[in-house]
Design an enzyme around this catalytic site. Structure first.
Site, short mmCIF file in Angstrom:
data_model
loop_
_atom_site.label_atom_id
_atom_site.label_comp_id
_atom_site.label_asym_id
_atom_site.label_seq_id
_atom_site.Cartn_x
_atom_site.Cartn_y
_atom_site.Cartn_z
N GLU A 88 0.82 -1.22 0.00
CA GLU A 88 0.00 0.00 0.00
C GLU A 88 0.85 1.27 0.00
O GLU A 88 2.00 1.26 0.43
CB GLU A 88 -0.88 0.05 1.27
CG GLU A 88 -1.77 -1.16 1.44
CD GLU A 88 -2.82 -0.96 2.52
OE1 GLU A 88 -3.59 -1.89 2.73
OE2 GLU A 88 -2.89 0.13 3.13
N CYS A 101 3.37 8.59 1.17
CA CYS A 101 3.89 7.61 2.12
C CYS A 101 3.99 6.28 1.39
O CYS A 101 2.98 5.77 0.89
CB CYS A 101 2.92 7.52 3.31
SG CYS A 101 3.31 6.21 4.47
N CYS A 108 4.92 -6.66 7.69
CA CYS A 108 6.10 -6.20 8.45
C CYS A 108 6.46 -7.25 9.50
O CYS A 108 5.59 -7.73 10.22
CB CYS A 108 5.81 -4.86 9.13
SG CYS A 108 7.27 -4.21 9.99
N CYS A 112 4.90 -4.69 15.80
CA CYS A 112 4.53 -3.77 16.88
C CYS A 112 3.06 -4.00 17.24
O CYS A 112 2.21 -4.11 16.36
CB CYS A 112 4.77 -2.32 16.46
SG CYS A 112 6.47 -2.00 16.00
N CYS A 115 0.04 -1.83 15.88
CA CYS A 115 0.04 -1.53 14.44
C CYS A 115 -0.64 -2.64 13.65
O CYS A 115 -0.31 -3.82 13.79
CB CYS A 115 1.50 -1.37 13.98
SG CYS A 115 1.70 -1.24 12.20
N CYS A 332 -1.58 6.31 10.01
CA CYS A 332 -0.42 5.61 10.56
C CYS A 332 -0.88 4.42 11.39
O CYS A 332 -1.75 4.54 12.24
CB CYS A 332 0.36 6.55 11.48
SG CYS A 332 1.22 7.82 10.57
S1 SF4 Z 1 4.86 0.32 13.38
FE1 SF4 Z 1 4.02 -1.31 12.05
S2 SF4 Z 1 5.00 -1.02 10.05
FE2 SF4 Z 1 6.20 0.16 11.57
S3 SF4 Z 1 7.83 -1.25 12.25
FE3 SF4 Z 1 6.12 -1.55 13.69
S4 SF4 Z 1 4.91 -3.25 12.82
FE4 SF4 Z 1 6.28 -2.50 11.19
#
Ligand code: SF4
Length: 357
Positions: A88, A101, A108, A112, A115, A332
């Site tokens: 994306e 962006c 990923c 996190c 996220c 975000c």
């Molecule tokens: S915030 Fe989301 S995209 Fe960014 S490093 Fe952490 S898991 Fe990956």
């Protein structure tokens, strides 16, 4: 030959193309100046050369794209890659300028906890062509010159420093004066904080703006919300940030998503201010953007203001970054390949049907 077997032109430096002189400038003008990604439309080039280029190169790293528009004017682009995986980008127009962006990965691996991208796991790294291709595709869809996009952030899907070779190559193409000619001051790389990779970037460049996703000033809280924090203590991250600042002279941004009752206590604001003393830093406070399944809630507006005031009182430059595109899932921490929330807000395109992609 399939597009996948062709060399992706947007992932190459101008010097790597088998053209010279004004023919090369013409080709670069078509691609980066006018956003044309179909060689047959480059009518200032001889037909024979267009045929040779089309036989050797592709400007189509995507099999298709879908655009989801948010009411605030931003657009989320979902790209289907040639192997069927998806990633994306988010386009955010402002008065007088716009920001794109881009993603560096499918999903990923950093995982996190706050996220949505982290929750979907890791697909694969993107190539430099797939990164630069996001810009070309968005510019084409928006009807603007790729060279008119002056601000870009590596803040989409993925941890860019875990795909450093391709991200570095993509960034250098973005900055190349004969390609997109962006200023390194306007390209931001956002990282969860990998000290060795920050030092590598510091040593070898490109010297982009650096944004570090700190999100907590104390180890227990950071380890609770960011799994990679177990391997990378805050002190090491700040030491690498300091080295980066010394090498580049750049201010460092620190991203801080406020999670209610987790990292928004007064003592954490005070500790954060203490940690950043001595660095030329700026803190971006980010109200948590909701996504289905998120284990956290956003800090209240009053709590956000209190946190901001405590930092400001202690001399830390701080602002609130209110993410664009919330209702389109484009803000975000929300990127997770969700389909369009409303059928009438999505515009489906396909590489086959669009001359721009
Ligand atoms: S915030 Fe989301 S995209 Fe960014 S490093 Fe952490 S898991 Fe990956």
């Amino acid at each position: 030959m399939s597009a996948a077997a062709l060399r992706q032109l947007a992932g190459l430096f101008p010097e790597e193309l088998p053209l010279g002189g004004y023919r090369l400038e013409q080709l670069l003008g078509w691609v980066y100046g006018r956003g044309v990604t179909d060689f047959s439309q480059m009518h200032t080039l001889p037909a024979s050369l267009r045929g040779e280029l089309a036989a050797a190169f592709s400007l189509q790293p995507f099999a298709g794209l879908q655009r989801v528009d948010a009411e605030d004017g931003s657009s989320r682009y979902l790209f289907t890659l040639l192997d069927g995986q998806r990633t994306e980008a988010v386009y955010m127009p402002y008065a007088g300028h716009s920001t794109l962006c881009v993603s560096s990965m499918v999903g990923c691996p950093a995982a996190c906890r706050f996220c949505a991208t982290g929750a979907m796991g890791f697909g694969r790294n993107l190539s430099a062509a797939e990164v630069v291709g996001q810009l070309l595709a968005v510019a084409g869809d928006q009807g603007i010159s790729p060279r008119s996009l002056r601000n870009l952030v590596f803040m989409g899907m993925g941890e860019p420093l875990l795909n450093l070779a391709q991200v570095r190559r993509a960034a250098e193409i973005l900055l190349h004066p004969r390609a997109l000619g962006m200023s390194a001051r306007r390209v931001t790389l956002s990282t969860v904080g990998l000290p060795a990779k920050i030092l590598a970037l510091s040593a070898s460049g490109p010297h982009l703006r650096l944004a570090i996703s700190l999100h907590a000033p104390d180890e227990p809280t950071r380890q609770r919300i960011i799994p990679t924090a177990h391997a990378h203590p805050i002190a090491e991250i700040l030491s690498a940030a300091s080295a980066y600042q010394e090498a580049t002279g750049r201010r460092i941004s620190f991203e801080y998503s406020l999670l209610r009752g987790v990292n928004d206590h007064d003592w954490q604001a005070d500790l954060l201010a203490e940690l950043l003393r001595g660095l030329i830093a700026h803190v971006n406070l980010i109200p948590l953007n909701p996504w289905p399944g998120s284990p956290y809630r956003a800090t209240s507006e009053a709590g956000l203001q209190r946190f901001l005031d405590r930092l400001a009182l202690r001399g830390i430059p701080v602002s609130v970054r209110r993410s664009r595109g919330r209702e389109a899932g484009a803000a975000c921490g929300q990127l997770a390949l969700a389909a369009a929330p409303r059928a009438d807000s999505a515009r489906g395109l396909s590489a086959q049907n669009s001359s721009r992609l």
